[in-house]
Design an enzyme around this catalytic site. Sequence first.
Site, PDB file in Angstrom:
ATOM      1  N   SER A   1      12.152   2.247  -1.244  1.00 41.88           N
ATOM      2  CA  SER A   1      11.948   0.887  -1.730  1.00 41.88           C
ATOM      3  C   SER A   1      10.930   0.195  -0.835  1.00 41.88           C
ATOM      4  CB  SER A   1      13.268   0.104  -1.730  1.00 41.88           C
ATOM      5  OG  SER A   1      13.699  -0.126  -0.390  1.00 41.88           O
ATOM      6  N   LYS A   2      10.665  -1.072  -1.133  1.00 46.27           N
ATOM      7  CA  LYS A   2       9.657  -1.835  -0.395  1.00 46.27           C
ATOM      8  C   LYS A   2       9.931  -1.875   1.108  1.00 46.27           C
ATOM      9  CE  LYS A   2       6.090  -3.654  -2.515  1.00 46.27           C
ATOM     10  NZ  LYS A   2       4.727  -3.458  -1.984  1.00 46.27           N
ATOM     11  N   ARG A   3      11.196  -1.838   1.478  1.00 49.90           N
ATOM     12  CA  ARG A   3      11.502  -1.959   2.900  1.00 49.90           C
ATOM     13  C   ARG A   3      11.011  -0.752   3.699  1.00 49.90           C
ATOM     14  NH1 ARG A   3      16.338  -0.357   0.661  1.00 49.90           N
ATOM     15  NH2 ARG A   3      17.324   1.481   1.593  1.00 49.90           N
TER      16      ARG A   3
ATOM     17  N   GLU B   1      -1.603   0.660  -2.597  1.00 51.47           N
ATOM     18  CA  GLU B   1      -1.554   0.138  -1.233  1.00 51.47           C
ATOM     19  C   GLU B   1      -2.141   1.137  -0.242  1.00 51.47           C
ATOM     20  OE1 GLU B   1       2.064  -1.750   0.178  1.00 51.47           O
ATOM     21  OE2 GLU B   1       2.699  -2.080  -1.890  1.00 51.47           O
TER      22      GLU B   1
ATOM     23  N   GLY C   1       8.033   0.361   3.492  1.00 51.98           N
ATOM     24  CA  GLY C   1       6.578   0.273   3.590  1.00 51.98           C
ATOM     25  C   GLY C   1       5.939   0.357   2.223  1.00 51.98           C
TER      26      GLY C   1
END
Length: 485
Positions: free
Chosen positions: A249-251, A259, A253
């Site tokens: 998930s986003k946590r 990106e 990175g």
Amino acid sequence: MHASNSKEVRTRFAPSPTGFLHIGSGRTALFAWAYARRFKGTFILRIEDTDVERSTPEAVQVILDGMKWLGLDHDEGPFYQMQRMDRYKEVIHTMLSAGTVYPCYCTPEELDAMREAQRARGEKPRYDGRWRPESGKTLPPVPAGIKPAMRFKNPLDGVVAWEDRVKGRIEFNNGELDDFVIARSDATPTYNFCVCVDDWDMKITHVIRGDDHVNNTPRQINVLNALGAELPEYGHVSMILGDDGQKLSKRHGAVSVMEYPQNGYLRDAVINYLARLGWSHGDEEIFSVQQFCEWFDLDHITPSPAQFNTEKLRWLNHEYIKRTEPSVLAEMLKPFLGLAGLSTANGPAIEKVAELLRDRAPTLAEMAALAHYFYVRPEVEGALLVQHLTDAAKPAIAALSATLATTNWIKADISAAVKAQVTQLGLKMPQLMMPLRVLLTGQTQTPAIDAIMEVLGREEVLARLARMWPEGESLQFDKTQNFKP
């Protein structure tokens, strides 16, 4: 190791445009693309955009951009499900005539009550088949003003099974599958139905997708069987976990494909890393995209979840940076220097800077940050000057400056001049090298200082060293002063 039939291999990637292209989806696309390339087949891009509220042109473009950056070129498509509505309606009409689909007039309230009663009895909530036509069964009267949903008439008994190319044999009892809706009351078709028609029409031979679709597969197989379609082979790839073993998930990175180029990762390094997330070819760690396409198979995809390791990706990216020709690396680095606010017009050639820094920077963004002192005269902290620009170092710097004015400007001769100055004044090498490094770069840790001097050029090196003696006078420094350009 080989395609399981003699027909042309046809794979597809079918994302829903409801956000960015996730790194896990990128890996799925890579596997499907590589399998088609391995067997000289066809790779199809299909956009499943039936979620009208969330599917936007911008989200579609993000997917197309991600695919383009990864280099996953499609042979057919992109096909959009919203443009195929007439085809879905045509198939539904045919299935109605064949008796494999039937209208259901249950209202949302009736369905809620049905499920609530089932839960109260400790049963699994599911459609109870009240509108399913059977021999000898009397259906309820058709209510006025209610538009029906269309339900698939799922087999009541037996099993639906397939040999999954990743997970092995998987079976579901048909008794566990209810008659699911294939078209809502507003006539919009549902995901599990559209996928079947698309795979059938597009002659997909291999469905390679995430294992979150395993529960959809038995329903889709039953629909395809009802259509008389040839079944594709299925391979369900396990999810990617973060460093902590939790779902990515986003946590953890960057999880959006786009990106990675923004953060200075090389496309081939990302492809290489994604390829090794759940697939292997012996002990090979670093390989080209071409090699991957030649080697890729479904038999060596591990059925267990893959674990994303950011440090491993950084290491791999650094290996690719170190192996990239300086001229090519310079072109890659140029936009990152611009983003860092550095004007390269009057500085050293970017190619020389890239060649010097590539051993020290795992990403292009970090290389641009390291390159700062090549294009901007650094402001030196007073504390560093007090520590390194000692009374012994000052005359050595002055004498070296005079020598450098006539030194042949290549690394070997610059190095020889520095060593000669150290010997002549009876200094230890760090007594001259450290103040040189601080004066020229404003830092204490850099590549070899003779290499930096060569790249900076004689004129710039002498100008930076001359800042010690404005108007011919030696400066005194304390820890609160900064040495400015």
